[in-house]
Design a protein around this motif. Sequence first.
Motif, mmCIF file in Angstrom:
data_model
loop_
_atom_site.group_PDB
_atom_site.id
_atom_site.type_symbol
_atom_site.label_atom_id
_atom_site.label_comp_id
_atom_site.label_asym_id
_atom_site.label_seq_id
_atom_site.Cartn_x
_atom_site.Cartn_y
_atom_site.Cartn_z
ATOM 1 N N UNK A 59 -0.945 -3.279 3.973
ATOM 2 C CA UNK A 59 -0.486 -3.310 5.371
ATOM 3 C C UNK A 59 -1.259 -2.352 6.281
ATOM 4 N N UNK A 60 -2.163 -1.571 5.710
ATOM 5 C CA UNK A 60 -2.936 -0.550 6.426
ATOM 6 C C UNK A 60 -2.032 0.388 7.227
ATOM 7 N N UNK A 61 -0.953 0.818 6.594
ATOM 8 C CA UNK A 61 -0.060 1.779 7.244
ATOM 9 C C UNK A 61 0.663 2.616 6.196
ATOM 10 N N UNK A 62 1.075 3.792 6.645
ATOM 11 C CA UNK A 62 1.869 4.680 5.800
ATOM 12 C C UNK A 62 3.322 4.237 5.923
ATOM 13 N N UNK A 63 3.918 3.926 4.797
ATOM 14 C CA UNK A 63 5.296 3.448 4.795
ATOM 15 C C UNK A 63 6.086 4.201 3.722
ATOM 16 N N UNK A 64 7.201 4.761 4.121
ATOM 17 C CA UNK A 64 8.034 5.491 3.152
ATOM 18 C C UNK A 64 8.559 4.552 2.078
ATOM 19 N N UNK A 65 8.538 5.065 0.857
ATOM 20 C CA UNK A 65 9.078 4.299 -0.248
ATOM 21 C C UNK A 65 10.562 4.591 -0.419
ATOM 22 N N UNK A 66 11.184 3.811 -1.245
ATOM 23 C CA UNK A 66 12.612 3.926 -1.550
ATOM 24 C C UNK A 66 12.739 4.641 -2.896
ATOM 25 N N UNK A 67 13.534 5.695 -2.951
ATOM 26 C CA UNK A 67 13.680 6.472 -4.186
ATOM 27 C C UNK A 67 14.347 5.673 -5.307
ATOM 28 N N UNK A 68 14.887 4.502 -4.988
ATOM 29 C CA UNK A 68 15.468 3.630 -6.017
ATOM 30 C C UNK A 68 14.448 2.646 -6.588
#
Length: 168
Positions: A59-68
């Motif tokens: 996606x060419x972007x910084x995206x927070x991940x999900x801790x689950x």
Amino acid sequence: MYRSQFKACHKSRIAPFIAAFVFTALFCCAQAFGASPDLNLDKNGLALRGYDPVAYLLNNRAERGDSDITAEHAGATYYFASEKNREEFLRDPRLYEPHYGGFCAYGVAVGQKFDGDPEVFAIVEGKLYLQLDRATQTIWKSELDKNIAIADRTWPVIKPIPAAALNE
């Protein structure tokens, strides 16, 4: 005069041995506690401060991940924004790992291991490079090819050395 020359000579001869001992001690201590000097991880072993490594390239972007939604690879824990991204990562993790272990790419070029900010990144020829901050990224990009070439030569030398030992 002879005594002072002997002391100077003696000190210069043992300095490399002392440096080697300190390096070995730091390296062994880091390994004993499970830390990997070639990866920029938090105290819990989390890479990229919890950002999704796949989102950068797809996606060419910084995206927070999900801790689950997590995966372990090479001693690091990665978070993902979706199960699809996690599965993509598990197909070939090496494609999505941050270059230079997630340390600042410009820092590596100058022989240091600075924390890479997951929101300050660049994708170059399919590789994820992080930078310390936007100002550092501007400097790095000003001579991009040269800085990558220098960092590629420097990384194998500093890779096994803990960041704390390099950045003193």
